[in-house]
Motif scaffolding. Structure first.
Motif, PDB file in Angstrom:
ATOM      1  N   PRO A  26      14.266   5.975  -0.440  1.00  0.00           N
ATOM      2  CA  PRO A  26      13.196   6.624  -1.222  1.00  0.00           C
ATOM      3  C   PRO A  26      11.834   6.513  -0.528  1.00  0.00           C
ATOM      4  CG  PRO A  26      14.587   5.252  -2.624  1.00  0.00           C
ATOM      5  CD  PRO A  26      14.982   4.947  -1.217  1.00  0.00           C
ATOM      6  N   PRO A  27      11.058   7.605  -0.519  1.00  0.00           N
ATOM      7  CA  PRO A  27       9.807   7.662   0.253  1.00  0.00           C
ATOM      8  C   PRO A  27       8.751   6.643  -0.151  1.00  0.00           C
ATOM      9  CG  PRO A  27      10.072   9.589  -1.193  1.00  0.00           C
ATOM     10  CD  PRO A  27      11.369   8.883  -1.185  1.00  0.00           C
ATOM     11  N   PHE A  28       8.809   6.158  -1.402  1.00  0.00           N
ATOM     12  CA  PHE A  28       7.802   5.186  -1.825  1.00  0.00           C
ATOM     13  C   PHE A  28       8.401   3.805  -2.090  1.00  0.00           C
ATOM     14  CE2 PHE A  28       6.059   9.426  -2.643  1.00  0.00           C
ATOM     15  CZ  PHE A  28       4.943   9.343  -1.809  1.00  0.00           C
ATOM     16  N   GLU A  29       9.572   3.573  -1.474  1.00  0.00           N
ATOM     17  CA  GLU A  29      10.168   2.225  -1.472  1.00  0.00           C
ATOM     18  C   GLU A  29      10.381   1.856  -0.007  1.00  0.00           C
ATOM     19  OE1 GLU A  29      13.659   2.191  -4.052  1.00  0.00           O
ATOM     20  OE2 GLU A  29      12.575   3.428  -5.490  1.00  0.00           O
ATOM     21  N   PRO A  30       9.292   1.382   0.650  1.00  0.00           N
ATOM     22  CA  PRO A  30       9.339   1.154   2.094  1.00  0.00           C
ATOM     23  C   PRO A  30      10.453   0.202   2.520  1.00  0.00           C
ATOM     24  CG  PRO A  30       7.120   0.820   1.202  1.00  0.00           C
ATOM     25  CD  PRO A  30       8.014   1.013   0.035  1.00  0.00           C
TER      26      PRO A  30
ATOM     27  N   ARG B 168       6.670   7.442   3.131  1.00  0.00           N
ATOM     28  CA  ARG B 168       5.667   8.492   3.252  1.00  0.00           C
ATOM     29  C   ARG B 168       4.304   7.829   3.465  1.00  0.00           C
ATOM     30  NH1 ARG B 168       6.238  12.193   5.068  1.00  0.00           N
ATOM     31  NH2 ARG B 168       6.859  13.929   3.750  1.00  0.00           N
ATOM     32  N   GLY B 169       3.589   8.289   4.491  1.00  0.00           N
ATOM     33  CA  GLY B 169       2.265   7.734   4.780  1.00  0.00           C
ATOM     34  C   GLY B 169       2.293   6.546   5.730  1.00  0.00           C
ATOM     35  N   ALA B 170       3.493   6.100   6.140  1.00  0.00           N
ATOM     36  CA  ALA B 170       3.588   4.903   6.992  1.00  0.00           C
ATOM     37  C   ALA B 170       2.736   5.084   8.250  1.00  0.00           C
ATOM     38  CB  ALA B 170       5.043   4.630   7.353  1.00  0.00           C
ATOM     39  N   CYS B 171       2.858   6.279   8.864  1.00  0.00           N
ATOM     40  CA  CYS B 171       2.082   6.551  10.079  1.00  0.00           C
ATOM     41  C   CYS B 171       0.842   7.381   9.757  1.00  0.00           C
ATOM     42  CB  CYS B 171       2.999   7.270  11.074  1.00  0.00           C
ATOM     43  SG  CYS B 171       2.167   7.762  12.589  1.00  0.00           S
ATOM     44  N   ASP B 172       0.997   8.329   8.852  1.00  0.00           N
ATOM     45  CA  ASP B 172      -0.066   9.298   8.512  1.00  0.00           C
ATOM     46  C   ASP B 172      -0.486   9.130   7.068  1.00  0.00           C
ATOM     47  OD1 ASP B 172      -1.757  11.470   8.376  1.00  0.00           O
ATOM     48  OD2 ASP B 172      -0.183  12.982   8.502  1.00  0.00           O
ATOM     49  N   ASP B 173      -1.517   8.351   6.735  1.00  0.00           N
ATOM     50  CA  ASP B 173      -2.331   7.638   7.703  1.00  0.00           C
ATOM     51  C   ASP B 173      -2.505   6.192   7.242  1.00  0.00           C
ATOM     52  OD1 ASP B 173      -4.259   7.231   9.854  1.00  0.00           O
ATOM     53  OD2 ASP B 173      -5.846   7.572   8.405  1.00  0.00           O
ATOM     54  N   LYS B 174      -1.710   5.807   6.190  1.00  0.00           N
ATOM     55  CA  LYS B 174      -1.949   4.474   5.626  1.00  0.00           C
ATOM     56  C   LYS B 174      -1.769   3.378   6.665  1.00  0.00           C
ATOM     57  CE  LYS B 174      -1.010   5.374   0.735  1.00  0.00           C
ATOM     58  NZ  LYS B 174       0.072   5.459  -0.271  1.00  0.00           N
ATOM     59  N   GLY B 175      -0.677   3.448   7.422  1.00  0.00           N
ATOM     60  CA  GLY B 175      -0.419   2.407   8.422  1.00  0.00           C
ATOM     61  C   GLY B 175      -1.522   2.351   9.462  1.00  0.00           C
TER      62      GLY B 175
ATOM     63  N   LEU C 165       0.834  -1.205   0.000  1.00  0.00           N
ATOM     64  CA  LEU C 165       0.000   0.000   0.000  1.00  0.00           C
ATOM     65  C   LEU C 165       0.875   1.265   0.000  1.00  0.00           C
ATOM     66  CD1 LEU C 165      -2.730   1.496   0.374  1.00  0.00           C
ATOM     67  CD2 LEU C 165      -2.615   0.945   2.804  1.00  0.00           C
ATOM     68  N   LEU C 166       1.982   1.196   0.745  1.00  0.00           N
ATOM     69  CA  LEU C 166       2.877   2.359   0.870  1.00  0.00           C
ATOM     70  C   LEU C 166       3.678   2.642  -0.403  1.00  0.00           C
ATOM     71  CD1 LEU C 166       4.124   1.712   4.510  1.00  0.00           C
ATOM     72  CD2 LEU C 166       2.713   3.641   3.750  1.00  0.00           C
ATOM     73  N   LYS C 167       3.717   1.647  -1.293  1.00  0.00           N
ATOM     74  CA  LYS C 167       4.485   1.845  -2.534  1.00  0.00           C
ATOM     75  C   LYS C 167       3.771   2.775  -3.516  1.00  0.00           C
ATOM     76  CE  LYS C 167       7.061  -2.488  -2.540  1.00  0.00           C
ATOM     77  NZ  LYS C 167       7.041  -3.892  -3.027  1.00  0.00           N
ATOM     78  N   ILE C 168       2.457   2.964  -3.327  1.00  0.00           N
ATOM     79  CA  ILE C 168       1.722   3.809  -4.283  1.00  0.00           C
ATOM     80  C   ILE C 168       1.764   5.262  -3.804  1.00  0.00           C
ATOM     81  CG2 ILE C 168      -0.326   3.880  -5.747  1.00  0.00           C
ATOM     82  CD1 ILE C 168      -1.296   1.310  -4.386  1.00  0.00           C
ATOM     83  N   PRO C 169       2.329   6.170  -4.608  1.00  0.00           N
ATOM     84  CA  PRO C 169       2.493   7.564  -4.155  1.00  0.00           C
ATOM     85  C   PRO C 169       1.203   8.384  -4.266  1.00  0.00           C
ATOM     86  CG  PRO C 169       3.488   7.276  -6.320  1.00  0.00           C
ATOM     87  CD  PRO C 169       2.955   5.928  -5.927  1.00  0.00           C
ATOM     88  N   SER C 170       0.302   8.208  -3.334  1.00  0.00           N
ATOM     89  CA  SER C 170      -1.010   8.876  -3.401  1.00  0.00           C
ATOM     90  C   SER C 170      -0.959  10.290  -2.814  1.00  0.00           C
ATOM     91  CB  SER C 170      -2.050   8.031  -2.674  1.00  0.00           C
ATOM     92  OG  SER C 170      -1.584   7.660  -1.397  1.00  0.00           O
ATOM     93  N   ILE C 171      -0.214  11.156  -3.496  1.00  0.00           N
ATOM     94  CA  ILE C 171      -0.040  12.541  -3.029  1.00  0.00           C
ATOM     95  C   ILE C 171      -1.210  13.392  -3.531  1.00  0.00           C
ATOM     96  CG2 ILE C 171       1.457  14.578  -3.137  1.00  0.00           C
ATOM     97  CD1 ILE C 171       3.785  12.606  -3.738  1.00  0.00           C
ATOM     98  N   SER C 172      -2.051  13.846  -2.609  1.00  0.00           N
ATOM     99  CA  SER C 172      -3.252  14.580  -3.041  1.00  0.00           C
ATOM    100  C   SER C 172      -2.972  16.017  -3.439  1.00  0.00           C
ATOM    101  CB  SER C 172      -4.314  14.533  -1.936  1.00  0.00           C
ATOM    102  OG  SER C 172      -3.749  14.917  -0.700  1.00  0.00           O
ATOM    103  N   ALA C 173      -1.853  16.585  -2.987  1.00  0.00           N
ATOM    104  CA  ALA C 173      -1.573  17.999  -3.269  1.00  0.00           C
ATOM    105  C   ALA C 173      -1.130  18.217  -4.718  1.00  0.00           C
ATOM    106  CB  ALA C 173      -0.492  18.516  -2.321  1.00  0.00           C
TER     107      ALA C 173
END
Ligand code: BES
Ligand code: MN
Ligand code: MN
Length: 463
Positions: free
Chosen positions: A101-105, A121-128, A22-30
């Motif tokens: 890299p932020p999208f290679e957990p 990126r997103g590991a804690c906020d909020d995907k994890g 799930l963390l591998k997908i860069p779902s950046i909303s901005a």
């Protein structure tokens, strides 16, 4: 029959592997460049809910990113828990400051996370934290232990202000109807000091533009004779705080609720080390509004901060120039009784009024939201407290946080239900920063605690 602990023991490697995917997908909303990743992430969440055992799942279209909805209704007479989370993440920049890299957990151990933490990126906020709920639900279904109805609403625009939720929620009151809302998108004091977030700050976010002359000018030929928008903007910003670090906007504090001496004394009992706080940030001294402690300054007091400022020449070498324009992005964190739209208006009027005649000022409101504070003498809070006692072996401490989740106040207004903020992150997990991570222990502890909440909430509701 498995208990939650044995179920976690059996399946933890898969739980971790799924989160990593799930963390591998860069779902950046901005950033609209990531739109297809947003949609891929929404699909991932939808499929996970289906696999875990929802009997109805749906991608709900909004004017913005889709909301993932799922439900398992077992009996209309039983209580319903609505789980909210977000699948979008903050941008990863500055990318150079990441160790991987932020999208290679990757999983690495740290002093605070000796059992390992997932860095992404997103590991804690909020995907994890959101995914803990899907795994806890998987357990309840797999073992036939779901005690109540469950609904999931996982959105994709939280990091950009959840602006389409004020469109979606009132249009879907029936679908979202519930007895309690459960969110894991906050933190706790420490792994051996569990706490439950009982308050959030509101937010008003604005952008300002100061325009001087109609074009960039030679700073020798014109310097001293026309207003320099960068000089003016920084002066205006500096004037927004006085010598006591109080905000100078007239009326800004009018609706701020002062806490009683008793409430402040109770707050001061929460474990906190100013020395460690300073050490962790490598600062000699803290800074803030006179008369308040660090924990008060970052939770029960409103603030005003410049988040970004730009204009003029910032490239290599020197260029002698007076820029035509200067800009800043400013956020104000608000406390529960302050109305964010009123504060935005006060800011706008004040900022325009302090501008000298030699410049033009435009204030552009971005987004905002109300703060939230919840009582602790409710069934909702008691159920959460008992759940932590069952999994941590000790009572959690109620604590107000400085962060914002604007949807919480909107939920209360539109759906008339209370929210329980069961966060398992730590302040040191670096959310919104480079090297964001989430402890494996925290991830599994969350999965362990959630089913107890369902159980105790259902039991207490039926008494
Ligand atoms: N999960 C955070 C909020 C949070 C984190 C609250 C830790 C308490 C403790 C959320 O994703 C977030 O970042 N919210 C934004 C506000 C939003 C309107 C962009 C924030 O607080 O800056
Ligand atoms: Mn979040
Ligand atoms: Mn966030």
């Amino acid at each position: 029959m498995n208990t939650i602990s044995t179920y976690i023991e059996t399946h933890k490697n898969r739980f971790i592997a799924e989160l990593i995917n799930l963390l591998k997908i860069p779902s950046i909303s901005a950033d609209s460049a990531y739109q297809k990743d947003i949609l891929a992430t929404a699909d991932f969440v939808l499929e996970s809910l289906k696999k875990a055992g929802c009997d109805h799942v749906e991608l709900c279209e909004t004017p913005g990113n889709p909301i993932v909805y799922g439900e398992k209704i077992i009996d209309k007479n039983l209580p319903t828990v609505l789980v909210y989370g977000h699948y979008d993440v903050q941008p990863a920049d500055p990318i150079d400051l990441w160790d991987s890299p932020p999208f290679e957990p990757v999983i690495k151990t740290t002093a605070i996370h000796p059992e390992g933490a997932i860095f992404a990126r997103g590991a804690c906020d909020d995907k994890g934290q959101m995914y803990m709920h899907i795994k806890a639900f998987e357990y309840l279904i797999a073992e036939g232990k779901l005690p109540c109805n469950v609904k999931f609403m996982i959105e994709g625009e939280e990091e950009v202000g959840s602006k389409n939720l004020s469109w979606f929620v009132p249009r879907n009151r029936e679908k979202l109807a519930n007895d309690v809302i459960l969110i894991s998108d906050t933190g706790m004091i420490a792994n051996d000091i569990p706490s439950i977030t009982t308050g959030l700050r509101g937010l008003s976010y604005v952008e300002v533009e100061v325009t001087g002359p109609n074009r960039d000018l030679h700073s020798g030929l014109y310097g001293g004779a026309v207003a320099n928008p960068i000089n003016i903007l920084t002066k205006m910003i500096a004037s927004l705080h006085d010598e006591h670090n109080r905000i100078t906007i007239p009326g800004f504090y009018d609706d701020v609720e002062e806490l009683s001496v008793t409430e402040r004394a109770a707050m001061a009992k929460a474990p906190f080390s100013l020395e460690n706080y300073k050490k962790a940030l490598d600062i000699e001294a803290v800074y803030g509004e006179e008369g308040y402690t660090t924990n008060e300054r970052n939770s029960i007091r409103p603030t005003l901060d410049v988040n970004g400022i730009w204009g003029g020449y910032t490239g290599e070498g020197a260029k002698t120039v007076i820029a035509s324009k200067a800009f800043a992005k400013i956020s104000m964190r608000l406390v529960p009784n302050q109305d964010w739209e009123k504060i935005t208006e006060l800011f706008k009027n004040h900022f325009e009024s302090i501008a000298p005649a030699s410049v033009k000022v435009v204030v552009k409101p971005h987004h905002g939201g109300q703060g939230y504070v919840t009582p602790i003498d409710t069934i909702e809070y008691k159920a959460a407290s008992k759940a932590y006692e069952a999994s941590f072996g000790k009572k959690p401490i109620p604590q107000r946080s400085g962060g914002s989740i604007p949807i919480v106040a909107l939920f209360e207004q539109e759906l008339k239900s209370k929210t329980i903020l069961m966060g398992f992150g730590l302040d040191s997990d670096a959310i919104h920063s480079p090297n964001e991570h989430f402890g494996i222990w925290n991830y599994l502890k969350g999965i362990e605690t959630i089913p107890y909440f369902y159980k105790y909430f259902t039991e207490l509701s039926q008494k």
